[in-house]
Design an enzyme around this catalytic site. Sequence first.
Site, short mmCIF file in Angstrom:
data_model
loop_
_atom_site.label_atom_id
_atom_site.label_comp_id
_atom_site.label_asym_id
_atom_site.label_seq_id
_atom_site.Cartn_x
_atom_site.Cartn_y
_atom_site.Cartn_z
N CYS A 1 -2.75 -7.18 -17.29
CA CYS A 1 -1.91 -7.89 -16.31
C CYS A 1 -2.41 -9.29 -15.98
O CYS A 1 -1.75 -10.03 -15.26
CB CYS A 1 -1.82 -7.08 -15.02
SG CYS A 1 -1.16 -5.44 -15.26
N THR B 1 4.56 4.98 -10.92
CA THR B 1 4.24 3.55 -10.79
C THR B 1 4.81 2.72 -11.95
O THR B 1 4.46 1.56 -12.11
CB THR B 1 2.72 3.30 -10.69
OG1 THR B 1 2.11 3.62 -11.94
CG2 THR B 1 2.08 4.13 -9.60
N SER C 1 -9.48 3.19 -12.16
CA SER C 1 -8.87 1.85 -12.23
C SER C 1 -8.75 1.22 -10.85
O SER C 1 -8.94 0.01 -10.68
CB SER C 1 -7.50 1.90 -12.93
OG SER C 1 -6.52 2.49 -12.11
N SER D 1 -6.53 -4.97 -16.22
CA SER D 1 -7.46 -3.91 -16.61
C SER D 1 -8.25 -4.30 -17.85
O SER D 1 -7.79 -5.06 -18.69
CB SER D 1 -6.67 -2.63 -16.88
OG SER D 1 -6.28 -2.05 -15.65
N GLU E 1 1.96 -7.47 -22.14
CA GLU E 1 1.18 -6.39 -22.76
C GLU E 1 2.14 -5.33 -23.30
O GLU E 1 1.74 -4.20 -23.56
CB GLU E 1 0.15 -5.82 -21.80
CG GLU E 1 0.68 -5.35 -20.48
CD GLU E 1 -0.42 -4.74 -19.62
OE1 GLU E 1 -1.09 -3.83 -20.10
OE2 GLU E 1 -0.59 -5.21 -18.48
N HIS F 1 -2.40 -8.67 -7.14
CA HIS F 1 -1.74 -7.96 -8.24
C HIS F 1 -1.30 -6.60 -7.70
O HIS F 1 -2.10 -5.89 -7.08
CB HIS F 1 -2.69 -7.80 -9.43
CG HIS F 1 -2.15 -6.82 -10.44
ND1 HIS F 1 -0.94 -7.00 -11.06
CD2 HIS F 1 -2.63 -5.61 -10.87
CE1 HIS F 1 -0.70 -5.97 -11.86
NE2 HIS F 1 -1.71 -5.11 -11.75
N ASP G 1 6.48 16.08 -2.86
CA ASP G 1 6.92 15.47 -1.61
C ASP G 1 7.18 13.98 -1.88
O ASP G 1 6.26 13.26 -2.30
CB ASP G 1 5.79 15.66 -0.58
CG ASP G 1 6.15 15.08 0.78
OD1 ASP G 1 7.22 14.46 0.91
OD2 ASP G 1 5.34 15.26 1.72
N LYS H 1 -4.79 -1.88 0.20
CA LYS H 1 -6.20 -1.53 0.01
C LYS H 1 -7.02 -2.78 -0.33
O LYS H 1 -8.17 -2.90 0.05
CB LYS H 1 -6.35 -0.51 -1.13
CG LYS H 1 -5.93 0.90 -0.74
CD LYS H 1 -6.13 1.83 -1.90
CE LYS H 1 -5.42 3.14 -1.67
NZ LYS H 1 -6.26 4.30 -1.65
P1 HMG Z 1 -2.11 10.14 -7.41
O1 HMG Z 1 -2.31 11.40 -8.11
O2 HMG Z 1 -0.77 9.88 -6.82
O3 HMG Z 1 -3.26 9.93 -6.32
O4 HMG Z 1 -2.44 8.93 -8.37
P2 HMG Z 1 -3.47 10.61 -4.91
O5 HMG Z 1 -3.28 12.07 -4.97
O6 HMG Z 1 -4.80 10.06 -4.45
O7 HMG Z 1 -2.32 10.03 -3.99
C1 HMG Z 1 -2.12 8.67 -3.80
C2 HMG Z 1 -1.99 8.39 -2.31
O8 HMG Z 1 -0.90 9.15 -1.79
C3 HMG Z 1 -3.22 8.81 -1.48
O9 HMG Z 1 -3.35 7.85 -0.46
C4 HMG Z 1 -2.80 10.13 -0.88
O10 HMG Z 1 -3.46 10.43 0.35
C5 HMG Z 1 -1.32 9.85 -0.62
P3 HMG Z 1 -4.73 7.01 -0.34
O11 HMG Z 1 -5.79 8.01 -0.05
O12 HMG Z 1 -4.94 6.35 -1.68
O13 HMG Z 1 -4.47 6.03 0.75
N1 HMG Z 1 -0.49 11.06 -0.51
C6 HMG Z 1 0.48 11.22 0.39
N2 HMG Z 1 0.92 10.41 1.38
C7 HMG Z 1 1.97 10.86 2.13
N3 HMG Z 1 2.55 12.08 1.95
C8 HMG Z 1 2.13 12.91 0.99
C9 HMG Z 1 1.05 12.50 0.15
N4 HMG Z 1 0.38 13.05 -0.89
C10 HMG Z 1 -0.56 12.16 -1.29
N5 HMG Z 1 2.71 14.08 0.82
C11 HMG Z 1 -2.85 6.70 -9.07
C12 HMG Z 1 -2.48 7.60 -7.91
C13 HMG Z 1 -2.89 5.26 -8.60
C14 HMG Z 1 -4.24 7.09 -9.60
C15 HMG Z 1 -1.79 6.90 -10.20
O14 HMG Z 1 -0.52 6.52 -9.71
C16 HMG Z 1 -2.09 6.07 -11.43
O15 HMG Z 1 -2.86 6.46 -12.29
N6 HMG Z 1 -1.43 4.87 -11.55
C17 HMG Z 1 -1.60 3.98 -12.70
C18 HMG Z 1 -2.90 3.18 -12.60
C19 HMG Z 1 -2.85 2.12 -11.53
O16 HMG Z 1 -1.81 1.70 -11.10
N7 HMG Z 1 -4.05 1.64 -11.13
C20 HMG Z 1 -4.14 0.56 -10.16
C21 HMG Z 1 -5.36 -0.33 -10.39
S1 HMG Z 1 -5.46 -0.90 -12.08
C22 HMG Z 1 -4.24 -2.14 -12.19
O17 HMG Z 1 -3.70 -2.55 -11.20
C23 HMG Z 1 -3.91 -2.65 -13.57
C24 HMG Z 1 -2.58 -2.20 -14.12
O18 HMG Z 1 -1.53 -2.89 -13.49
C25 HMG Z 1 -2.54 -2.38 -15.64
C26 HMG Z 1 -2.94 -3.71 -16.25
O19 HMG Z 1 -3.78 -4.47 -15.77
O20 HMG Z 1 -2.46 -3.96 -17.33
C27 HMG Z 1 -2.33 -0.71 -13.87
#
Ligand code: HMG
Length: 393
Positions: free
Chosen positions: A119, A160, A209, A311, A87, A241, A38, A250
């Site tokens: 980051c 992402t 994360s 991270s 990075e 960030h 979706d 959030k």
């Molecule tokens: P995911 O599988 O998409 O997680 O992974 P999900 O199933 O929990 O879904 C995400 C959200 O979508 C949830 O909302 C669901 O409810 C919603 P929330 O509960 O969080 O508010 N959702 C929907 N909404 C509307 N219609 C639908 C629907 N289905 C689900 N049909 C995850 C998400 C972030 C884990 C993944 O994308 C990921 O691993 N991303 C990479 C890591 C990341 O970005 N982490 C962020 C913090 S770490 C950071 O920022 C450092 C970084 O930039 C690196 C660095 O520092 O170098 C990453």
Amino acid sequence: MIEKMKESCLPVGIDGICVATGSFVLDLHDMAQYRNEDAQKYTRGLGQYHMSVCAQDEDIVTMAASAAYPLIKNSTEGIRTLLFATESSIDQSKAAGLWVHKLLNLGQDCRVVELKQACYSATAALRLACSHVQAFPEEKVLVIASDIARYELDSVAEPTEGCGAVAILISANPRIIKVGSVSGIYSEDVMDFWRPNYRTCAIVDGKYSTKIYLKSLKLAFGDYLQRGGLELDRFKGFCFHTPFAKMALKAYQTLKGSLDSLDEKILEPALKYSRTLGNCYTAALYIGLASLLDSGSLAAHDKVAMFSYGSGCVSEFFHLELVPGFEKWLCSRLHQERLVQRKQLSYEQYRQWHQWQVPQDGHLHYFAKNIESGYRLRGVEDHKRLYEHVMNS
Ligand code: HMG
């Protein structure tokens, strides 16, 4: 007892800020369709609509040079340091900034260094630059953050991805923003996201994360307040960030304890570019700042909260203060053009490009010409990258 320093700013800050990105764009609806998901999971769940993609003849150096060129084209006077945060390093030894240094014709009296801590390193560069300019007020420091966010195809993190660069000129008596003197810091050794040297894609424990990010935010903000920082209600703008836009919502909710539609309106100006570029790692926070500045929602003397997270993890909370007349020195129109001029990429094409790697055999390879003007990676020879500046015909 630490003395209160609430209002104070350093006599240095941002004199110019400019963003560049990859020349192609992928609509996340196409990714959702291919993955039979979706699309609202991406648009509402993550808050992302598109991601920028680099062609084979683009990389962190070409984006960095495009970001910095508008800031230095009229004068390079006083620039004696270039700090390159990334990075997505292209070499284990040589700083990517040295190729940028050549492409921009910077002086040979300019030192060049690359910095790394996920980051966060752009903020480390900003801090080092501010300290340097305080010590040597006649000098300027060019800070560039440039990254390509890559995860495995078909992984939950794939929506992402993104890419972008931001160049920031740090000077005394800055024309845009002064940097606050208080900062709150939180560091901890965690494995939430990392990329061993032998991998082209990051490894991430996604849900963990996001938890560590929010924990770091709370503790860095606590440290900031303890050191005399400003209360939340003093800020007119917020830049967190932004790995994906929902994360910033959030973050705000975590600090404030609630989130209503008015709060979302306050946060939106800083998220506009991120929603269409995707994660730009080191550049993400400062692309958010450019998005906020370009939005026209701020006035002179307004204060902006900044939360930098990398991270692994290191994080920092600090604030900025707008200087009267700042609007005149922004690159807002250029940013709009750069976003609009990106070419649409089909999801199938994106998958092919994702698998592609710079040839490693040491032979001469010229790369397909996808970039009509600007900086491009022409090819490789003897394990050396060959860059060129293509002028508008
Ligand atoms: P995911 O599988 O998409 O997680 O992974 P999900 O199933 O929990 O879904 C995400 C959200 O979508 C949830 O909302 C669901 O409810 C919603 P929330 O509960 O969080 O508010 N959702 C929907 N909404 C509307 N219609 C639908 C629907 N289905 C689900 N049909 C995850 C998400 C972030 C884990 C993944 O994308 C990921 O691993 N991303 C990479 C890591 C990341 O970005 N982490 C962020 C913090 S770490 C950071 O920022 C450092 C970084 O930039 C690196 C660095 O520092 O170098 C990453």
